[in-house]
Design a protein around this motif. Structure first.
Motif, PDB file in Angstrom:
ATOM      1  N   ASN A 227     142.779  64.738 107.371  1.00  0.00           N
ATOM      2  CA  ASN A 227     143.465  64.161 106.207  1.00  0.00           C
ATOM      3  C   ASN A 227     144.888  63.712 106.525  1.00  0.00           C
ATOM      4  O   ASN A 227     145.755  63.696 105.635  1.00  0.00           O
ATOM      5  CB  ASN A 227     143.504  65.169 105.040  1.00  0.00           C
ATOM      6  CG  ASN A 227     142.127  65.585 104.594  1.00  0.00           C
ATOM      7  OD1 ASN A 227     141.181  64.809 104.691  1.00  0.00           O
ATOM      8  ND2 ASN A 227     141.992  66.809 104.115  1.00  0.00           N
ATOM      9  N   TYR A 260     134.252  60.371 107.264  1.00  0.00           N
ATOM     10  CA  TYR A 260     134.925  60.944 106.108  1.00  0.00           C
ATOM     11  C   TYR A 260     134.230  62.227 105.663  1.00  0.00           C
ATOM     12  O   TYR A 260     133.040  62.437 105.917  1.00  0.00           O
ATOM     13  CB  TYR A 260     134.962  59.942 104.955  1.00  0.00           C
ATOM     14  CG  TYR A 260     135.852  58.756 105.218  1.00  0.00           C
ATOM     15  CD1 TYR A 260     137.217  58.840 105.024  1.00  0.00           C
ATOM     16  CD2 TYR A 260     135.324  57.557 105.694  1.00  0.00           C
ATOM     17  CE1 TYR A 260     138.043  57.751 105.280  1.00  0.00           C
ATOM     18  CE2 TYR A 260     136.139  56.474 105.951  1.00  0.00           C
ATOM     19  CZ  TYR A 260     137.498  56.574 105.735  1.00  0.00           C
ATOM     20  OH  TYR A 260     138.307  55.507 105.998  1.00  0.00           O
ATOM     21  N   ARG A 314     140.342  59.039 101.097  1.00  0.00           N
ATOM     22  CA  ARG A 314     141.063  59.324 102.336  1.00  0.00           C
ATOM     23  C   ARG A 314     140.844  60.758 102.835  1.00  0.00           C
ATOM     24  O   ARG A 314     141.698  61.305 103.502  1.00  0.00           O
ATOM     25  CB  ARG A 314     142.567  59.081 102.133  1.00  0.00           C
ATOM     26  CG  ARG A 314     142.934  57.603 102.032  1.00  0.00           C
ATOM     27  CD  ARG A 314     142.673  56.900 103.352  1.00  0.00           C
ATOM     28  NE  ARG A 314     142.937  55.474 103.292  1.00  0.00           N
ATOM     29  CZ  ARG A 314     142.012  54.554 103.061  1.00  0.00           C
ATOM     30  NH1 ARG A 314     140.760  54.923 102.852  1.00  0.00           N
ATOM     31  NH2 ARG A 314     142.321  53.284 103.029  1.00  0.00           N
ATOM     32  N   GLN A 315     139.697  61.329 102.517  1.00  0.00           N
ATOM     33  CA  GLN A 315     139.398  62.674 103.007  1.00  0.00           C
ATOM     34  C   GLN A 315     138.811  62.554 104.410  1.00  0.00           C
ATOM     35  O   GLN A 315     137.596  62.588 104.610  1.00  0.00           O
ATOM     36  CB  GLN A 315     138.416  63.376 102.053  1.00  0.00           C
ATOM     37  CG  GLN A 315     138.929  63.546 100.633  1.00  0.00           C
ATOM     38  CD  GLN A 315     140.130  64.462 100.584  1.00  0.00           C
ATOM     39  OE1 GLN A 315     140.190  65.476 101.284  1.00  0.00           O
ATOM     40  NE2 GLN A 315     141.104  64.116  99.752  1.00  0.00           N
ATOM     41  N   THR A 316     139.676  62.398 105.381  1.00  0.00           N
ATOM     42  CA  THR A 316     139.219  62.189 106.759  1.00  0.00           C
ATOM     43  C   THR A 316     138.890  63.515 107.430  1.00  0.00           C
ATOM     44  O   THR A 316     139.420  64.570 107.073  1.00  0.00           O
ATOM     45  CB  THR A 316     140.290  61.461 107.577  1.00  0.00           C
ATOM     46  OG1 THR A 316     141.488  62.251 107.591  1.00  0.00           O
ATOM     47  CG2 THR A 316     140.593  60.105 106.973  1.00  0.00           C
TER      48      THR A 316
END
Length: 899
Positions: A227, A260, A314-316
């Motif tokens: 993130n 993701y 954007r939850q990487t």
């Protein structure tokens, strides 16, 4: 509408019919077997594969098995090359040392006067003796007190002991000769390992040179800051790093695909489905509570879906896939970041003191691990977001279970050893009892290894690996390590402990000396373990009790009224091919053989017999009994080669230990140290680097191929299989593919693409569904979707319709094609349903032209067959060339244009 007979049978086919028909089960068995399809073959209504097959001969060439995927030829070729090394070691090391061992005379005869006298009248009253037979004991023990305590543990002359090192334990000159031979053998092994890599590279090149894969251009990055990064940052940092170590070349990152974190969305979705099921069965009191919980989950899902649809999610995760413009750029990066054992150790030490290493790639203060990416369909996208602490806990649980099994094995082996030692003072049947106990130890080790195999494979699925390839590699490596410990180190420990006497003060090497040479000691145990591994394990593959039980159940299928057709088909399907099991046996056998060889040289012959038997039995099972294996890339082959490269270290270490135990001369120890140093260079300068320096790269011409020129020919890609990027990636892929075509039909499709509307992400929904429902229901759902697609495509592609030009093909048809695989492509490769060849169904059946057939392609079919290259369970997978594919494509375009 009139359908072809095989398509009509498929539509009428009931997968859940009770009782099942044996006829369909037998067809499914033939369809899933290995072989080439006949011309105008009948198709299995269950899986769509060709029923009529050409049985392949056992003498088939390795490269002719390439239609089964890279993994099959590479495995069998690696076995052949390792067997060649065994032949070299047999001639260079085993034969001369066995000759010297037999000529030795350091084991005591059973009718030795002193030995018989001490057994009958006791040792203390008859020591020392003037009889010449007493001299044999003085070679081994220094004084009579030691002789009286240990004469029952001395080496007794037998056919087995004469073949081992202990029969020349006091011959200094012969021990120097063995150490010298071992040094030469280590040199030969190191050279052979380099040549093996070259041979494997040539086989891989011969298979892969005509096939394109996204993994040829892509690297997988791990340990990225969660993130805390985006595509632009990662792309810029990686390109700058490449400029540092290779400023002369321009490295171009063309695509960054981040895995993701969808674990929360998937978990909430499955929780919602369970709550909805409970709501249907619940009473009035619980309904309001369940409804509120469902609403809360739905609101959370809507927020995530909104972010996904608008591109702001954007939850990487720590995983990303980086695609370079050329293969050469990827290869240069991998060569720069591939670490030897010593470099990995030094980087770990530097990380403790917060110091960076010039060889590593650091991103936002974190050391990033870079490897070649596996195939896109090999990725478990759902597992990429699993918390690292969760993965660590599950790995710890796996090792806890393994350590428990090793402790269980150690306890049983120690009990057998204590029982064996209690008979050493007895006159009756001493040899028979000790031999039976040693054989029992080898059986116990084999049984425990079976339990270890079961639990390692069972727990591997719970460790949530990112890819199936990494999961298989992890299993193979664990099996190799643990089985080696169980077969070698535990035996040495229990024998050394069993030789201990608390009343005596031992020298550092005296306990090991006694543990090696006594009856039923380390030497005998090693011999039996080596023989059991060479004979029992290969035979257990052929006479598999589970397979025999399966055959009995097949005979009673018509009497089993509870079995449906799907279960019957699975019952008749051949056993699955597990490559991690095969590679672990190859690695374990090689380690055992060369670890035992300095003490028991004949173990090299046993190892060779075991590998030759295993090779032919596995080949027979593959071509006659097993079902068609899933696609296996070269990753597992290369990773297991790294482990086999460690064999010379075990070889030299055992020789050093044996000479230390038997008080060899300083010259012997110097030669042994030279062998260890030479073998230990693997830790600092690995074999793959030596190979890279000595041999020219075979792929230099192919390395210049640019990704932007070939990506439309790739059957799949990472963004087209990633559930979050799949929808937009497929639309973009179709749009770019359409732009390159000039036919009126495709021009009309191009116009329709502009009117596409945003659709719900079906890939995520199917991932949720996959974890809740039964697999056979998913299989049936996919089968129905395929049949519907066949009928639609028949209408779309009919020439009469194209000539009239009155009806236009809209985007809905393409969207059906695009979303058809969504529930399918994210499932593990080895569980995927075999594919229908729609092009053959709509037009003509496949024709057998040559033994290596050409690959027919169709533009629309290539969209719907994204996973075709991943597992090769298609009715028509041809080991053809890109030239043939492009030629067929041009012919199709020309035919459509003319029509």
């Amino acid at each position: 509408m009139e359908y072809p007979q095989f398509l009509g049978n498929t539509i009428k086919f009931d997968l859940f019919k009770k009782p099942p028909l044996k006829e369909y089960a037998l067809k499914h068995k033939l369809a899933t077997s290995c072989g080439y399809s006949f011309e105008n073959s009948e198709y299995c209504p269950c899986c769509g594969l060709s029923v009529s097959k050409i049985s392949l001969p056992l003498s088939i060439k390795i490269l002719d098995l390439a239609f089964l995927g890279q993994g099959v030829p590479l495995f069998f070729n690696q076995m052949i090359l390792v067997i060649v090394i065994y032949s070299l070691m047999l001639a260079c090391f085993m034969v001369p040392n066995i000759v010297f061992n037999v000529l030795g005379n350091d084991c005591i005869s059973k009718d030795n006067y002193a030995y018989v006298l001490w057994q009958q009248q006791g040792c203390e009253q008859n020591c020392p003796l003037e009889h010449e037979d007493f001299n044999y004991f003085t070679k081994i023990f220094s004084d009579c007190s030691q002789i009286c305590h240990h004469y029952t543990k001395v080496c007794l002359r037998s056919q087995m002991s004469q073949l081992s090192f202990i029969n020349k334990q006091a011959e200094s000159q012969q021990k120097v000769i063995q150490s010298s031979i071992l040094l030469c053998s280590v040199i030969i092994m190191k050279i052979s390992m380099v040549l093996i890599r070259e041979k494997q590279k040539r086989v891989e090149f011969a298979i892969d040179k005509e096939l394109l894969s996204p993994s040829d251009f892509t690297a997988i990055l791990n340990h990225l800051p969660k993130n805390n990064y985006d595509e632009k940052e990662l792309k810029h940092a990686l390109e700058e790093y490449c400029k540092q170590f290779d400023p002369d070349n321009n490295y171009e990152v063309v695509k960054v695909n981040i895995a993701y974190d969808i674990s929360q969305f998937i978990d909430k979705g499955r929780e919602k489905l369970k709550l909805e099921k409970q709501l249907q069965q619940s009473k009035t009191k619980n309904r309001e509570k369940l409804i509120n919980q469902i609403k809360e989950i739905s609101q959370l899902q809507q927020i995530i879906e909104y972010e996904i649809e608008n591109g702001c999610y954007r939850q990487t995760t720590p995983i990303a896939f980086i695609t370079f413009q050329t293969k050469k750029q990827l290869k240069s990066l991998l060569e720069q970041t591939k670490l030897s054992y010593w470099e990995a150790f030094m980087i770990a030490v530097k990380s403790l003191i917060k110091k960076k290493d010039s060889k590593g790639f650091y991103f936002k203060g974190e050391l990033i691990y870079i490897n070649r990416a596996p195939e896109p369909d090999d990725v478990f996208w759902e597992n990429c977001g699993v918390d690292q602490n969760t993965q660590l806990k599950r790995k710890i649980l796996s090792w806890f279970v393994i350590l428990f099994l090793l402790g269980f094995s150690l306890g049983i082996l120690y009990g057998l050893n204590a029982f064996q030692n209690s008979f050493l003072q007895s006159d009756n049947n001493q040899f028979l009892v000790t031999t039976m106990v040693s054989f029992s130890k080898s059986l116990i080790i084999a049984l425990v290894e079976g339990l270890i195999y079961y639990f390692i494979t069972l727990l591997a699925n719970q460790e949530r690996h990112v890819t199936k390839t990494h999961q298989d590699t992890s299993i193979a490596q664990k099996l190799s390590y643990v089985q080696f410990v169980n077969s070698c180190l535990l035996l040495m420990i229990i024998n050394i402990i069993g030789a201990y006497n608390p009343q005596l003060k031992y020298q550092p090497n005296q306990l090991s000396n006694l543990a090696v040479q006594q009856q039923g000691g380390i030497a005998d145990d090693f011999l039996y373990v080596s023989g059991t591994n060479a004979i029992l394990i290969p035979l257990s593959l052929y006479f598999n009790p589970l397979y025999l039980l399966k055959k009995i159940r097949q005979l009673r299928i018509e009497k089993n009224k509870d079995l449906d057709q799907y279960q019957a088909n699975k019952l008749f399907e051949g056993p699955q091919v597990e490559f991690y099991d095969q590679y672990s046996y190859l690695c374990k056998t090689t380690w055992l053989t060369f670890f035992f060889a300095p003490l028991i040289p004949i173990s090299i012959l046993f190892g060779q017999v075991g590998l030759v038997s295993y090779y032919w039995i596995e080949k027979y099972l593959l071509l006659r009994r097993n079902s068609k294996p899933p696609f296996q890339s070269s990753h597992l082959d290369s990773e297991m080669l790294y482990l086999i490269d460690l064999s010379p270290i075990l070889f030299a270490t055992m020789q050093f230990w044996v000479d230390f135990v038997f008080n060899s001369s300083k010259l012997c120890q110097s030669l042994n140290l030279a062998s260890i140093v030479l073998a230990g260079l693997e830790i600092i300068v690995p074999t793959y680097r030596i190979h890279r320096m000595l041999f020219k790269d075979l792929n230099e011409e192919e390395d210049s191929v640019r990704y932007e020129d070939v990506y439309l020919k790739l059957p799949t890609d990472y963004d087209r299989t990633n559930p979050l990027t799949q929808q937009n990636a497929i639309s973009e892929f179709v749009r770019n593919k359409v732009k390159r075509q000039t036919s009126p039909l495709r021009m009309q499709l191009s116009q329709n693409l502009g009117n596409s509307r945003q659709r719900k992400n079906q890939a995520l929904q199917d991932l949720i569904y996959k974890g809740v429902c039964e697999p056979k229901k998913i299989r049936m759902k996919i089968l129905k979707q395929k049949l519907q697609l066949v009928l639609k495509m028949r209408r779309f592609i009919r020439p009469s319709m194209l000539q009239e030009g009155q009806k236009e093909m809209n985007l809905d048809g393409l969207e059906k094609v695009d979303s058809l695989r969504s529930s399918y492509q994210n499932s593990p490769t080895y569980l995927k349903t075999p594919e229908y060849n729609f092009y053959s169904f709509v037009h003509t059946k496949p024709r057998l032209r040559t033994i290596l057939r050409k690959n027919e392609t169709m533009d629309i079919n290539s969209i719907s067959s994204q996973n075709q290259s991943a597992y090769l369970n298609t009715p028509q997978y041809y080991f053809g060339s890109k030239k043939n594919s492009s030629c067929a494509q041009r012919q199709n375009n020309k035919r459509l244009t003319q029509s």
